[in-house]
Motif scaffolding. Structure first.
Motif, PDB file in Angstrom:
ATOM      1  N   LEU A  47       2.936  19.526 -16.025  1.00 35.03           N
ATOM      2  CA  LEU A  47       2.121  19.675 -17.229  1.00 35.03           C
ATOM      3  C   LEU A  47       0.768  18.997 -17.051  1.00 35.03           C
ATOM      4  N   PHE A  48       0.794  17.776 -16.526  1.00 38.81           N
ATOM      5  CA  PHE A  48      -0.451  17.028 -16.328  1.00 38.81           C
ATOM      6  C   PHE A  48      -1.364  17.756 -15.338  1.00 38.81           C
ATOM      7  N   MET A  49      -0.809  18.126 -14.175  1.00 36.95           N
ATOM      8  CA  MET A  49      -1.631  18.712 -13.115  1.00 36.95           C
ATOM      9  C   MET A  49      -2.137  20.105 -13.499  1.00 36.95           C
ATOM     10  N   GLN A  50      -1.300  20.884 -14.187  1.00 33.61           N
ATOM     11  CA  GLN A  50      -1.735  22.224 -14.580  1.00 33.61           C
ATOM     12  C   GLN A  50      -2.872  22.159 -15.594  1.00 33.61           C
ATOM     13  N   TRP A  51      -2.823  21.191 -16.494  1.00 33.69           N
ATOM     14  CA  TRP A  51      -3.918  21.048 -17.446  1.00 33.69           C
ATOM     15  C   TRP A  51      -5.215  20.658 -16.746  1.00 33.69           C
ATOM     16  N   VAL A  52      -5.107  19.801 -15.748  1.00 33.06           N
ATOM     17  CA  VAL A  52      -6.304  19.435 -14.980  1.00 33.06           C
ATOM     18  C   VAL A  52      -6.852  20.661 -14.248  1.00 33.06           C
ATOM     19  N   THR A  53      -5.969  21.399 -13.602  1.00 36.61           N
ATOM     20  CA  THR A  53      -6.393  22.576 -12.846  1.00 36.61           C
ATOM     21  C   THR A  53      -7.012  23.633 -13.738  1.00 36.61           C
ATOM     22  N   LEU A  54      -6.304  24.002 -14.813  1.00 40.43           N
ATOM     23  CA  LEU A  54      -6.799  25.054 -15.692  1.00 40.43           C
ATOM     24  C   LEU A  54      -8.063  24.638 -16.432  1.00 40.43           C
ATOM     25  N   GLY A  55      -8.112  23.370 -16.842  1.00 41.86           N
ATOM     26  CA  GLY A  55      -9.317  22.884 -17.507  1.00 41.86           C
ATOM     27  C   GLY A  55     -10.520  22.907 -16.588  1.00 41.86           C
ATOM     28  N   SER A  56     -10.319  22.471 -15.340  1.00 38.81           N
ATOM     29  CA  SER A  56     -11.418  22.462 -14.372  1.00 38.81           C
ATOM     30  C   SER A  56     -11.877  23.876 -14.055  1.00 38.81           C
ATOM     31  N   MET A  57     -10.923  24.782 -13.859  1.00 44.60           N
ATOM     32  CA  MET A  57     -11.279  26.165 -13.549  1.00 44.60           C
ATOM     33  C   MET A  57     -11.990  26.818 -14.734  1.00 44.60           C
ATOM     34  N   GLY A  58     -11.573  26.491 -15.954  1.00 38.51           N
ATOM     35  CA  GLY A  58     -12.247  27.028 -17.125  1.00 38.51           C
ATOM     36  C   GLY A  58     -13.693  26.584 -17.216  1.00 38.51           C
ATOM     37  N   LEU A  59     -13.939  25.296 -16.973  1.00 37.83           N
ATOM     38  CA  LEU A  59     -15.313  24.789 -17.003  1.00 37.83           C
ATOM     39  C   LEU A  59     -16.165  25.404 -15.901  1.00 37.83           C
ATOM     40  N   LEU A  60     -15.594  25.524 -14.700  1.00 36.57           N
ATOM     41  CA  LEU A  60     -16.345  26.110 -13.581  1.00 36.57           C
ATOM     42  C   LEU A  60     -16.644  27.581 -13.839  1.00 36.57           C
ATOM     43  N   CYS A  61     -15.730  28.260 -14.532  1.00 35.27           N
ATOM     44  CA  CYS A  61     -15.985  29.660 -14.895  1.00 35.27           C
ATOM     45  C   CYS A  61     -17.169  29.764 -15.856  1.00 35.27           C
ATOM     46  N   LEU A  62     -17.228  28.857 -16.821  1.00 35.28           N
ATOM     47  CA  LEU A  62     -18.281  28.906 -17.831  1.00 35.28           C
ATOM     48  C   LEU A  62     -19.667  28.642 -17.239  1.00 35.28           C
ATOM     49  N   ILE A  63     -19.742  27.749 -16.258  1.00 34.75           N
ATOM     50  CA  ILE A  63     -21.060  27.373 -15.717  1.00 34.75           C
ATOM     51  C   ILE A  63     -21.328  28.006 -14.355  1.00 34.75           C
TER      52      ILE A  63
ATOM     53  N   ALA B  44     -21.431  21.770  -5.340  1.00 32.45           N
ATOM     54  CA  ALA B  44     -20.338  20.919  -4.859  1.00 32.45           C
ATOM     55  C   ALA B  44     -20.294  19.608  -5.637  1.00 32.45           C
ATOM     56  N   PHE B  45     -21.462  19.009  -5.857  1.00 29.68           N
ATOM     57  CA  PHE B  45     -21.518  17.734  -6.582  1.00 29.68           C
ATOM     58  C   PHE B  45     -21.050  17.903  -8.025  1.00 29.68           C
ATOM     59  N   ILE B  46     -21.572  18.934  -8.711  1.00 29.79           N
ATOM     60  CA  ILE B  46     -21.209  19.149 -10.113  1.00 29.79           C
ATOM     61  C   ILE B  46     -19.729  19.496 -10.240  1.00 29.79           C
ATOM     62  N   SER B  47     -19.222  20.317  -9.325  1.00 31.15           N
ATOM     63  CA  SER B  47     -17.803  20.696  -9.368  1.00 31.15           C
ATOM     64  C   SER B  47     -16.913  19.476  -9.179  1.00 31.15           C
ATOM     65  N   TYR B  48     -17.269  18.660  -8.226  1.00 29.72           N
ATOM     66  CA  TYR B  48     -16.497  17.444  -7.951  1.00 29.72           C
ATOM     67  C   TYR B  48     -16.488  16.526  -9.176  1.00 29.72           C
ATOM     68  N   LEU B  49     -17.655  16.384  -9.788  1.00 24.51           N
ATOM     69  CA  LEU B  49     -17.786  15.529 -10.964  1.00 24.51           C
ATOM     70  C   LEU B  49     -16.983  16.092 -12.140  1.00 24.51           C
ATOM     71  N   LEU B  50     -17.034  17.406 -12.330  1.00 26.25           N
ATOM     72  CA  LEU B  50     -16.302  18.025 -13.428  1.00 26.25           C
ATOM     73  C   LEU B  50     -14.794  17.855 -13.278  1.00 26.25           C
ATOM     74  N   ILE B  51     -14.306  17.983 -12.055  1.00 22.91           N
ATOM     75  CA  ILE B  51     -12.864  17.828 -11.823  1.00 22.91           C
ATOM     76  C   ILE B  51     -12.425  16.400 -12.136  1.00 22.91           C
ATOM     77  N   LEU B  52     -13.227  15.432 -11.709  1.00 19.32           N
ATOM     78  CA  LEU B  52     -12.897  14.039 -12.009  1.00 19.32           C
ATOM     79  C   LEU B  52     -12.970  13.755 -13.512  1.00 19.32           C
ATOM     80  N   MET B  53     -13.965  14.331 -14.173  1.00 21.56           N
ATOM     81  CA  MET B  53     -14.067  14.148 -15.625  1.00 21.56           C
ATOM     82  C   MET B  53     -12.878  14.780 -16.348  1.00 21.56           C
ATOM     83  N   MET B  54     -12.460  15.951 -15.894  1.00 22.13           N
ATOM     84  CA  MET B  54     -11.297  16.600 -16.499  1.00 22.13           C
ATOM     85  C   MET B  54     -10.037  15.775 -16.247  1.00 22.13           C
ATOM     86  N   THR B  55      -9.926  15.186 -15.047  1.00 29.37           N
ATOM     87  CA  THR B  55      -8.784  14.316 -14.746  1.00 29.37           C
ATOM     88  C   THR B  55      -8.764  13.115 -15.677  1.00 29.37           C
TER      89      THR B  55
END
Length: 351
Positions: free
Chosen positions: A59-75, A87-98
Protein backbone atom coordinates in the motif's frame (compact mmCIF):
# COMPACT_ATOMS: atom_id res chain seq x y z
CA UNK A 1 1.05 11.43 -48.26
CA UNK A 2 4.50 10.77 -46.81
CA UNK A 3 4.88 9.67 -43.21
CA UNK A 4 8.26 9.45 -41.47
CA UNK A 5 9.34 6.28 -39.73
CA UNK A 6 8.05 6.41 -36.22
CA UNK A 7 10.87 7.69 -34.13
CA UNK A 8 9.59 9.45 -31.08
CA UNK A 9 9.58 13.22 -31.33
CA UNK A 10 9.62 13.30 -27.54
CA UNK A 11 13.24 13.83 -26.48
CA UNK A 12 12.51 13.13 -22.82
CA UNK A 13 14.35 10.10 -21.46
CA UNK A 14 11.61 9.28 -18.94
CA UNK A 15 8.96 6.73 -19.95
CA UNK A 16 5.52 8.16 -20.61
CA UNK A 17 3.80 7.87 -17.25
CA UNK A 18 0.50 8.93 -18.87
CA UNK A 19 0.47 5.65 -20.79
CA UNK A 20 -1.58 2.77 -19.36
CA UNK A 21 1.07 0.20 -20.26
CA UNK A 22 3.76 2.17 -18.43
CA UNK A 23 1.55 2.53 -15.35
CA UNK A 24 0.89 -1.22 -15.36
CA UNK A 25 4.63 -1.97 -15.50
CA UNK A 26 5.23 0.50 -12.67
CA UNK A 27 2.63 -1.23 -10.47
CA UNK A 28 4.06 -4.66 -11.29
CA UNK A 29 7.68 -3.72 -10.54
CA UNK A 30 6.66 -1.95 -7.33
CA UNK A 31 4.77 -5.03 -6.13
CA UNK A 32 7.80 -7.22 -6.82
CA UNK A 33 9.96 -4.86 -4.77
CA UNK A 34 7.38 -4.99 -1.97
CA UNK A 35 7.69 -8.80 -1.92
CA UNK A 36 11.48 -8.48 -1.65
CA UNK A 37 11.30 -5.99 1.22
CA UNK A 38 8.89 -8.23 3.14
CA UNK A 39 10.62 -11.56 2.53
CA UNK A 40 14.29 -10.58 3.00
CA UNK A 41 14.24 -9.81 6.75
CA UNK A 42 12.09 -12.83 7.65
CA UNK A 43 13.35 -15.16 10.40
CA UNK A 44 10.02 -16.68 11.37
CA UNK A 45 7.53 -17.80 8.71
CA UNK A 46 4.40 -16.47 10.34
CA UNK A 47 2.06 -16.32 7.35
CA UNK A 48 -0.38 -13.99 9.04
CA UNK A 49 2.39 -11.51 9.73
CA UNK A 50 3.76 -11.92 6.20
CA UNK A 51 0.39 -11.12 4.63
CA UNK A 52 -0.14 -8.16 6.95
CA UNK A 53 3.33 -6.73 6.32
CA UNK A 54 3.01 -7.28 2.55
CA UNK A 55 -0.33 -5.47 2.49
CA UNK A 56 1.05 -2.47 4.39
CA UNK A 57 4.33 -2.28 2.43
CA UNK A 58 2.52 -2.70 -0.90
CA UNK A 59 0.00 0.00 0.00
CA UNK A 60 2.76 2.42 0.95
CA UNK A 61 4.96 1.73 -2.09
CA UNK A 62 2.08 1.72 -4.59
CA UNK A 63 0.91 5.11 -3.38
CA UNK A 64 4.42 6.49 -3.80
CA UNK A 65 4.70 4.99 -7.28
CA UNK A 66 1.27 6.06 -8.52
CA UNK A 67 1.55 9.50 -6.97
CA UNK A 68 4.95 10.09 -8.54
CA UNK A 69 3.81 8.84 -11.94
CA UNK A 70 0.72 11.05 -11.75
CA UNK A 71 2.79 14.16 -11.04
CA UNK A 72 5.28 13.32 -13.80
CA UNK A 73 2.39 12.82 -16.21
CA UNK A 74 0.99 16.26 -15.38
CA UNK A 75 4.28 18.11 -15.89
CA UNK A 76 5.70 15.94 -18.70
CA UNK A 77 5.33 18.58 -21.42
CA UNK A 78 7.44 21.03 -19.41
CA UNK A 79 10.22 18.49 -18.82
CA UNK A 80 10.94 17.57 -22.44
CA UNK A 81 13.25 20.51 -23.18
CA UNK A 82 16.13 19.55 -20.90
CA UNK A 83 16.91 16.03 -19.73
CA UNK A 84 19.24 17.17 -16.96
CA UNK A 85 16.56 19.38 -15.48
CA UNK A 86 13.99 16.61 -15.99
CA UNK A 87 16.16 14.16 -14.05
CA UNK A 88 16.60 16.60 -11.16
CA UNK A 89 12.91 17.55 -10.97
CA UNK A 90 11.80 13.92 -11.27
CA UNK A 91 14.15 12.84 -8.52
CA UNK A 92 12.96 15.66 -6.28
CA UNK A 93 9.29 14.90 -6.95
CA UNK A 94 9.71 11.23 -6.06
CA UNK A 95 11.39 12.13 -2.78
CA UNK A 96 8.68 14.69 -2.01
CA UNK A 97 5.98 12.12 -2.73
CA UNK A 98 7.80 9.63 -0.47
CA UNK A 99 7.86 12.22 2.32
CA UNK A 100 4.15 13.02 1.81
CA UNK A 101 3.07 9.35 1.92
CA UNK A 102 5.33 8.78 4.92
CA UNK A 103 3.66 11.69 6.73
CA UNK A 104 0.20 10.33 5.94
CA UNK A 105 1.17 6.83 7.09
CA UNK A 106 2.57 8.21 10.34
CA UNK A 107 -0.54 10.28 11.02
CA UNK A 108 -2.73 7.22 10.46
CA UNK A 109 -0.52 5.10 12.74
CA UNK A 110 0.27 2.67 9.92
CA UNK A 111 3.94 2.44 10.83
CA UNK A 112 5.44 -0.25 13.06
CA UNK A 113 8.23 2.16 14.03
CA UNK A 114 8.06 4.27 17.20
CA UNK A 115 10.46 6.93 15.92
CA UNK A 116 9.24 9.30 13.22
CA UNK A 117 12.70 10.42 12.09
CA UNK A 118 13.89 6.82 11.80
CA UNK A 119 10.77 5.93 9.82
CA UNK A 120 11.15 8.97 7.56
CA UNK A 121 14.90 8.52 7.07
CA UNK A 122 14.54 4.86 6.15
CA UNK A 123 11.81 5.55 3.61
CA UNK A 124 13.63 8.48 2.04
CA UNK A 125 16.89 6.50 1.88
CA UNK A 126 15.29 3.52 0.16
CA UNK A 127 13.37 5.80 -2.21
CA UNK A 128 16.50 7.80 -3.05
CA UNK A 129 18.51 4.70 -3.94
CA UNK A 130 15.80 2.99 -6.00
CA UNK A 131 14.87 6.23 -7.78
CA UNK A 132 18.49 6.95 -8.70
CA UNK A 133 18.92 3.44 -10.13
CA UNK A 134 15.64 3.68 -12.07
CA UNK A 135 16.41 7.12 -13.52
CA UNK A 136 19.88 5.99 -14.52
CA UNK A 137 18.43 2.92 -16.24
CA UNK A 138 15.90 5.05 -18.18
CA UNK A 139 18.64 7.44 -19.29
CA UNK A 140 20.98 4.66 -20.50
CA UNK A 141 18.09 3.00 -22.34
CA UNK A 142 17.18 6.34 -23.94
CA UNK A 143 20.74 6.89 -25.16
CA UNK A 144 20.93 3.34 -26.51
CA UNK A 145 17.65 3.80 -28.42
CA UNK A 146 18.86 7.07 -29.94
CA UNK A 147 22.05 5.40 -31.15
CA UNK A 148 20.08 2.44 -32.53
CA UNK A 149 17.70 4.75 -34.41
CA UNK A 150 20.61 6.72 -35.86
CA UNK A 151 22.31 3.54 -37.07
CA UNK A 152 19.04 2.26 -38.55
CA UNK A 153 18.46 5.52 -40.43
CA UNK A 154 22.01 5.50 -41.82
CA UNK A 155 21.57 1.92 -42.89
CA UNK A 156 18.26 2.67 -44.61
CA UNK A 157 19.87 5.59 -46.45
CA UNK A 158 22.69 3.39 -47.71
CA UNK A 159 20.34 0.61 -48.80
CA UNK A 160 18.02 2.94 -50.69
CA UNK A 161 20.98 4.62 -52.39
CA UNK A 162 21.97 1.23 -53.81
CA UNK A 163 18.43 0.62 -55.16
CA UNK A 164 17.90 3.97 -56.96
CA UNK A 165 20.18 3.95 -60.03
CA UNK A 166 18.75 1.14 -62.18
CA UNK A 167 15.45 2.61 -63.28
CA UNK A 168 17.01 6.07 -63.60
CA UNK A 169 19.53 4.85 -66.17
CA UNK A 170 16.90 2.84 -68.06
CA UNK A 171 14.64 5.89 -68.18
CA UNK A 172 17.42 8.05 -69.58
CA UNK A 173 18.04 5.49 -72.34
CA UNK A 174 14.33 5.48 -73.20
CA UNK A 175 14.28 9.28 -73.41
CA UNK A 176 17.33 9.26 -75.67
CA UNK A 177 15.70 6.80 -78.06
CA UNK A 178 12.47 8.84 -78.31
CA UNK A 179 13.70 12.39 -78.38
CA UNK A 180 14.43 12.58 -82.16
CA UNK A 181 11.53 10.64 -83.67
CA UNK A 182 8.82 10.93 -81.02
CA UNK A 183 9.41 14.19 -79.13
CA UNK A 184 5.93 14.25 -77.59
CA UNK A 185 6.43 10.84 -76.00
CA UNK A 186 9.92 11.90 -74.95
CA UNK A 187 8.42 14.91 -73.16
CA UNK A 188 5.92 12.65 -71.42
CA UNK A 189 8.69 10.30 -70.30
CA UNK A 190 10.70 13.25 -68.97
CA UNK A 191 7.74 14.33 -66.84
CA UNK A 192 7.24 10.80 -65.47
CA UNK A 193 10.96 10.48 -64.94
CA UNK A 194 11.03 13.77 -62.99
CA UNK A 195 8.32 12.49 -60.62
CA UNK A 196 10.19 9.25 -60.04
CA UNK A 197 13.47 11.04 -59.52
CA UNK A 198 11.88 13.43 -57.02
CA UNK A 199 10.40 10.50 -55.11
CA UNK A 200 13.72 8.66 -55.12
CA UNK A 201 15.34 11.61 -53.36
CA UNK A 202 12.73 11.63 -50.60
CA UNK A 203 13.89 11.02 -47.06
CA UNK A 204 14.48 7.28 -46.57
CA UNK A 205 12.69 7.46 -43.19
CA UNK A 206 9.41 7.57 -45.05
CA UNK A 207 6.25 5.55 -45.31
CA UNK A 208 3.84 6.23 -48.18
CA UNK A 209 0.32 4.97 -48.71
CA UNK A 210 -0.11 1.91 -50.85
CA UNK A 211 -2.00 4.10 -53.32
CA UNK A 212 1.01 6.43 -53.62
CA UNK A 213 3.39 3.51 -54.11
CA UNK A 214 1.13 2.16 -56.87
CA UNK A 215 1.24 5.56 -58.56
CA UNK A 216 5.04 5.52 -58.55
CA UNK A 217 5.02 1.97 -59.88
CA UNK A 218 2.65 2.94 -62.68
CA UNK A 219 4.85 5.88 -63.66
CA UNK A 220 7.82 3.54 -63.87
CA UNK A 221 5.84 0.96 -65.84
CA UNK A 222 4.62 3.61 -68.29
CA UNK A 223 8.23 4.34 -69.15
CA UNK A 224 9.09 0.67 -69.52
CA UNK A 225 5.99 0.12 -71.69
CA UNK A 226 7.36 2.63 -74.21
CA UNK A 227 10.64 0.73 -74.28
CA UNK A 228 9.27 -2.83 -74.40
CA UNK A 229 5.92 -2.15 -76.12
CA UNK A 230 3.77 -5.27 -76.50
CA UNK A 231 6.45 -7.49 -74.98
CA UNK A 232 5.35 -6.26 -71.53
CA UNK A 233 1.96 -7.33 -70.20
CA UNK A 234 0.73 -6.58 -66.70
CA UNK A 235 -1.94 -8.21 -64.52
CA UNK A 236 -2.96 -6.38 -61.35
CA UNK A 237 -4.82 -8.13 -58.51
CA UNK A 238 -4.44 -5.70 -55.62
CA UNK A 239 -7.99 -4.40 -55.11
CA UNK A 240 -8.25 -5.93 -51.63
CA UNK A 241 -5.23 -4.03 -50.28
CA UNK A 242 -6.38 -0.90 -48.34
CA UNK A 243 -5.26 2.24 -50.15
CA UNK A 244 -4.41 3.88 -46.81
CA UNK A 245 -1.99 1.09 -45.84
CA UNK A 246 1.46 2.54 -45.17
CA UNK A 247 4.48 0.82 -46.71
CA UNK A 248 8.11 1.92 -47.10
CA UNK A 249 8.73 4.16 -50.10
CA UNK A 250 10.06 2.21 -53.12
CA UNK A 251 9.38 -1.20 -51.64
CA UNK A 252 7.25 -2.55 -54.52
CA UNK A 253 8.83 -0.70 -57.45
CA UNK A 254 12.22 -2.46 -57.26
CA UNK A 255 10.45 -5.83 -57.35
CA UNK A 256 8.69 -4.81 -60.56
CA UNK A 257 11.97 -3.56 -61.95
CA UNK A 258 13.60 -6.91 -61.23
CA UNK A 259 10.68 -8.75 -62.82
CA UNK A 260 11.05 -6.73 -66.02
CA UNK A 261 14.84 -6.63 -66.16
CA UNK A 262 15.42 -10.30 -65.31
CA UNK A 263 12.16 -11.82 -66.56
CA UNK A 264 10.65 -9.90 -69.49
CA UNK A 265 13.63 -8.22 -71.13
CA UNK A 266 15.68 -11.40 -71.85
CA UNK A 267 12.69 -13.13 -73.49
CA UNK A 268 12.27 -12.34 -77.19
CA UNK A 269 8.51 -12.75 -76.99
CA UNK A 270 8.29 -10.94 -73.64
CA UNK A 271 5.75 -12.05 -71.06
CA UNK A 272 3.35 -11.11 -68.26
CA UNK A 273 4.18 -9.71 -64.85
CA UNK A 274 1.49 -10.49 -62.27
CA UNK A 275 1.12 -8.35 -59.15
CA UNK A 276 -1.14 -9.91 -56.53
CA UNK A 277 -2.08 -8.56 -53.11
CA UNK A 278 -3.46 -10.50 -50.14
CA UNK A 279 -4.80 -8.95 -46.92
CA UNK A 280 -6.20 -10.68 -43.83
CA UNK A 281 -6.82 -7.58 -41.71
CA UNK A 282 -3.42 -7.65 -40.00
CA UNK A 283 -0.86 -8.73 -42.58
CA UNK A 284 -0.29 -7.64 -46.17
CA UNK A 285 1.26 -9.90 -48.79
CA UNK A 286 2.45 -8.52 -52.11
CA UNK A 287 3.37 -11.13 -54.71
CA UNK A 288 5.23 -10.31 -57.93
CA UNK A 289 5.53 -13.11 -60.47
CA UNK A 290 7.28 -13.06 -63.83
CA UNK A 291 8.30 -15.60 -66.49
CA UNK A 292 11.86 -16.88 -66.55
CA UNK A 293 13.74 -18.30 -69.48
CA UNK A 294 14.63 -21.95 -68.83
CA UNK A 295 18.23 -21.46 -69.92
CA UNK A 296 18.70 -18.21 -68.03
CA UNK A 297 20.60 -18.28 -64.76
CA UNK A 298 19.58 -15.74 -62.11
CA UNK A 299 21.41 -12.47 -62.51
CA UNK A 300 23.59 -11.43 -59.59
CA UNK A 301 21.97 -8.01 -59.51
CA UNK A 302 18.59 -9.61 -58.88
CA UNK A 303 19.83 -11.16 -55.66
CA UNK A 304 21.54 -7.95 -54.56
CA UNK A 305 18.38 -5.86 -55.04
CA UNK A 306 16.24 -8.38 -53.19
CA UNK A 307 18.73 -8.55 -50.34
CA UNK A 308 18.64 -4.76 -50.09
CA UNK A 309 14.84 -4.75 -49.93
CA UNK A 310 14.90 -7.46 -47.28
CA UNK A 311 17.33 -5.45 -45.18
CA UNK A 312 15.19 -2.32 -45.57
CA UNK A 313 12.16 -4.27 -44.33
CA UNK A 314 14.23 -5.35 -41.34
CA UNK A 315 15.10 -1.71 -40.60
CA UNK A 316 11.46 -0.61 -40.87
CA UNK A 317 9.67 -3.56 -39.25
CA UNK A 318 12.18 -5.84 -37.53
CA UNK A 319 11.07 -9.47 -37.63
CA UNK A 320 7.47 -8.55 -38.47
CA UNK A 321 8.22 -8.41 -42.20
CA UNK A 322 10.00 -10.74 -44.60
CA UNK A 323 10.83 -11.27 -48.26
CA UNK A 324 10.79 -14.78 -49.73
CA UNK A 325 11.47 -16.17 -53.20
CA UNK A 326 9.97 -19.13 -55.04
CA UNK A 327 11.81 -20.07 -58.23
CA UNK A 328 10.54 -22.71 -60.63
CA UNK A 329 11.68 -23.76 -64.10
CA UNK A 330 9.81 -21.04 -65.97
CA UNK A 331 8.51 -18.67 -63.28
CA UNK A 332 10.00 -16.49 -60.60
CA UNK A 333 7.91 -15.29 -57.67
CA UNK A 334 8.78 -12.83 -54.91
CA UNK A 335 6.55 -12.59 -51.83
CA UNK A 336 6.79 -9.56 -49.55
CA UNK A 337 4.94 -9.82 -46.22
CA UNK A 338 4.57 -6.85 -43.89
CA UNK A 339 2.22 -5.77 -41.08
CA UNK A 340 -0.70 -3.50 -41.86
CA UNK A 341 -0.58 -0.01 -40.45
CA UNK A 342 -2.21 3.22 -41.52
CA UNK A 343 -1.89 6.93 -40.76
CA UNK A 344 -3.99 6.58 -37.60
CA UNK A 345 -1.60 3.95 -36.23
CA UNK A 346 1.41 6.13 -36.97
CA UNK A 347 -0.05 9.21 -35.26
CA UNK A 348 -1.41 7.46 -32.18
CA UNK A 349 0.98 4.63 -31.36
CA UNK A 350 3.86 5.99 -29.31
CA UNK A 351 5.91 3.43 -27.40
Amino acid sequence: MNTPIKSSDDNLFLPNSCDVYTVFLGILVTELLAFVFVLVPLTDWDYTKIVTDLAMVSLFMQWVTLGSMGLLCLIRRWLSHNNNMAAFISYLLILMMTWLITEIAWQLNLSSSNHYLLFLGRNLGISAIISAIALRYFYVQFQWKKETDANANSRAQALQARIRPHFLFNSMNTIASLIRFQPEKAEYVVEEFAELFRASLTDTKTFVTFKKELTLCQQYLDIEALRLAERLQLVWKVDNIPEDALIPLFSLQPLLENAIYHGIQPLEEGGTVTICGLFDGKQIQLIVENPLAASLSPHQGNRIAQKNIQQRLLVFYGNQAKLSVQRKTDTYRVIMSLPYKNEYDENSYRR
